[in-house]
Motif scaffolding. Structure first.
Motif, mmCIF file in Angstrom:
data_model
loop_
_atom_site.group_PDB
_atom_site.id
_atom_site.type_symbol
_atom_site.label_atom_id
_atom_site.label_comp_id
_atom_site.label_asym_id
_atom_site.label_seq_id
_atom_site.Cartn_x
_atom_site.Cartn_y
_atom_site.Cartn_z
ATOM 1 N N LEU A 175 0.820 -1.211 0.000
ATOM 2 C CA LEU A 175 0.000 0.000 0.000
ATOM 3 C C LEU A 175 0.855 1.263 0.000
ATOM 4 C CD1 LEU A 175 -2.486 -1.069 2.843
ATOM 5 C CD2 LEU A 175 -2.497 -1.746 0.424
ATOM 6 N N ASP A 176 2.185 1.106 -0.111
ATOM 7 C CA ASP A 176 3.103 2.215 0.110
ATOM 8 C C ASP A 176 3.584 2.893 -1.169
ATOM 9 O OD1 ASP A 176 4.593 0.107 -0.821
ATOM 10 O OD2 ASP A 176 6.142 0.218 0.743
ATOM 11 N N ASN A 177 2.981 2.560 -2.321
ATOM 12 C CA ASN A 177 3.359 3.197 -3.591
ATOM 13 C C ASN A 177 4.851 2.981 -3.903
ATOM 14 O OD1 ASN A 177 2.483 6.481 -5.026
ATOM 15 N ND2 ASN A 177 2.985 4.534 -5.979
ATOM 16 N N ASN A 178 5.340 1.786 -3.567
ATOM 17 C CA ASN A 178 6.755 1.471 -3.759
ATOM 18 C C ASN A 178 6.886 0.137 -4.486
ATOM 19 O OD1 ASN A 178 9.562 1.746 -3.510
ATOM 20 N ND2 ASN A 178 9.602 0.714 -1.526
ATOM 21 N N ALA A 179 6.299 0.061 -5.677
ATOM 22 C CA ALA A 179 6.245 -1.197 -6.419
ATOM 23 C C ALA A 179 7.600 -1.608 -6.971
ATOM 24 C CB ALA A 179 5.236 -1.087 -7.557
ATOM 25 N N ALA A 180 8.519 -0.655 -7.157
ATOM 26 C CA ALA A 180 9.896 -0.960 -7.570
ATOM 27 C C ALA A 180 9.947 -1.878 -8.790
ATOM 28 C CB ALA A 180 10.670 -1.573 -6.403
ATOM 29 N N GLY A 181 9.253 -1.481 -9.840
ATOM 30 C CA GLY A 181 9.299 -2.239 -11.083
ATOM 31 C C GLY A 181 8.188 -3.253 -11.252
ATOM 32 N N GLN A 182 7.490 -3.615 -10.177
ATOM 33 C CA GLN A 182 6.340 -4.510 -10.294
ATOM 34 C C GLN A 182 5.096 -3.697 -10.681
ATOM 35 O OE1 GLN A 182 6.814 -6.414 -6.262
ATOM 36 N NE2 GLN A 182 6.685 -8.300 -7.459
ATOM 37 N N ILE A 183 4.007 -4.376 -10.900
ATOM 38 C CA ILE A 183 2.763 -3.726 -11.296
ATOM 39 C C ILE A 183 1.957 -3.408 -10.038
ATOM 40 C CG2 ILE A 183 0.636 -3.961 -12.624
ATOM 41 C CD1 ILE A 183 2.228 -5.985 -14.395
ATOM 42 N N ASP A 184 1.794 -2.137 -9.770
ATOM 43 C CA ASP A 184 1.174 -1.668 -8.527
ATOM 44 C C ASP A 184 -0.333 -1.904 -8.583
ATOM 45 O OD1 ASP A 184 0.152 -0.165 -6.383
ATOM 46 O OD2 ASP A 184 1.839 1.218 -6.471
#
Length: 484
Positions: free
Chosen positions: A177-186
């Motif tokens: 939930l932290d808006n930190n997908a780091a390249g993944q699909i949020d």
């Protein structure tokens, strides 16, 4: 008062599909208490989707301990964001589930959502003989117009994404939930996007034929303008509407809330200027798509000789591996031209950067219009942009006569402060109208030229935030324009 159940049309008209290159048991419900109450109605059977018992470690503020629980918590989080933004006295029910959707090793449908009903001539309807989606009609009427247990919105998302070798392997939904997908699909970003469609961010008109839904316009149609002559969609013929739906940069949104917010949200347009002694007929300015990685273009130009990478037998340059000596010499202290395909944009950028390039221009490998470069890599320090295939062909033609390190064609990358990215000459935001009609995407999204990337573009970009309001995003102002 007239209603129509639109479930049969959802896949073709009302739903949005997001491509990456990238119902009915009340088994559980979650609610977000705010200015609007949004309830998630779990449509999955036991053991699948929201009820998948696969163990999962808490991630990014999502405390769920199973895959299904984390999916539901992410959904509730997105509902809470919209609930805190909207204003309605009527509870909004979202029937949702995770199900297998179309996918392969290279791409996947992430999800889709749409309203279950549209209404006209209900109490307090702002316009007569005009369609409003179910949740909005209920808000305006001040009462629920559907059956008490029926959802106003139906949503489905890909349960196989990234979890199987034939479905975009290695790229599952990020459930934090932290808006930190780091390249993944949020997933939260995808959910916010799809919920907006269910709330009315979509066209009910048949964009391919231009025919109004059951012969009547929707509130949406009153705010679409063919900017070639500033004619609203409601005043056009079916054929004229169909034409504007495939006229790149030809269709704008004209609503007071969006128009007022555009200057606070959108940044100046990025521009590629081609000049130099050997530019020939390629000389001039070009629209570009910005990269979500690397430094953004600024008022200080980045300028240099334009040099192509050539590492394929057919003369293309993919730059998916470290550049050989000849290509490294060509791009050193110059602007590298590479072709889209075979690997991530960030890998191409890293390779030309390592060879000494000062910037990168990616040429699309298929016909289409301007779109950005996705990806996230903090090690990239050079700017990168993307141009269309047709523009790339024209520019590459000017590069045929060149030495090993010079072309006589100069590329200058900078912003144009006189224009806002993704707007027409009147600074109204453009809608997504690719010259090749895209079912479910054309017209019902903002342009891919917007900068920063907007939530309601046809693809989910890695630089999105979990925000639906200005000064970051224009999603809510459009919903306000149609009545929210």
């Amino acid at each position: 008062m007239k209603a129509v159940n639109s479930l049969r049309r959802m896949a073709a008209v009302l739903a949005s599909s997001l491509a990456s290159t990238l119902a009915f048991t009340l088994a559980g419900a979650g609610a977000a208490q705010a200015a609007a109450n949004i309830v998630i109605v779990n449509l999955n059977a036991p053991g699948v989707g929201f009820n998948d018992p696969t163990p999962a470690a808490p991630v990014g503020g999502n405390p769920g301990t199973t895959l299904g629980e984390q999916r539901l918590i992410a959904f509730q989080h997105a509902a809470a964001i919209w609930g805190a933004t909207l204003d309605s006295s009527v509870t909004i029910r979202v029937g949702a589930g995770f199900v297998p959707l179309a996918c392969n090793a290279g791409g996947a449908v992430l999800g889709s959502a749409g309203p279950t009903e549209a209404w006209t001539d209900f109490p307090n309807a702002p316009r007569p003989s005009t369609w409003y989606v179910g949740a909005l009609a209920a808000k305006l009427a001040g009462e629920d117009l559907t059956a008490p247990t029926d959802p106003h919105i139906i949503a489905r998302f890909n349960s196989r994404l990234g979890l199987f070798p034939d479905c975009l392997p290695g790229s599952p939904f990020y459930l934090g939930l932290d808006n930190n997908a780091a390249g993944q699909i949020d997933l939260v970003a995808v959910l916010l996007h799809e919920m907006a469609h269910g709330l009315g961010f979509l066209s009910l008109t048949d964009d391919e034929t231009g025919a109004l839904f059951l012969g009547l316009p929707s509130e949406w149609d009153y705010h679409l303008v063919d900017n070639r002559d500033n004619t609203p969609w409601v005043a056009l013929t079916d054929a004229q509407r169909a034409s504007s739906a495939v006229n790149w940069r030809g269709l704008s949104w004209n609503g007071p809330n969006v128009n007022a917010a555009v200057p606070t949200v959108l940044a100046p347009r990025s521009n590629l200027d081609i000049g130099g002694a050997n530019a020939g007929s390629a000389r001039g300015d070009y629209y570009v798509g910005d990269a979500s990685f690397g430094p953004p273009l600024g008022t200080t130009p980045v300028s240099g000789q334009l040099m192509p990478v050539v590492d394929q037998a057919n003369g293309a340059g993919l730059a998916c591996t470290p550049l050989n000596a000849a290509n490294a010499l060509a791009v050193r202290n110059n602007v590298a031209v590479v072709d889209r395909g075979a690997c991530d944009f960030t890998l191409k950028a890293r390779n030309v950067q390592a060879a000494g390039a000062i910037a990168m221009v990616v040429v699309d490998n298929a016909p289409g219009d301007v779109i950005g470069l996705s990806g996230d890599d903090p090690t990239i320090t050079i700017p990168a942009v993307r141009i269309t295939l047709s523009d790339g062909v024209a520019i590459k033609a000017a590069l045929q006569q060149r030495s090993r390190s010079k072309s006589g064609v100069v590329a200058t990358l900078a912003i144009d402060p006189s224009q806002l990215a993704g707007t027409d000459t009147q600074r109204r935001i453009l809608m997504y109208t690719p010259s090749i009609y895209s079912p479910g995407s054309s017209v019902s999204h903002y342009t891919t030229e917007a900068k920063p990337n907007q939530l309601m573009e046809p693809s989910i970009n890695s630089d999105l935030e979990h925000v639906v309001t200005p000064p970051r995003d224009l999603s809510f102002p459009l919903l306000q324009d149609i009545g929210w």
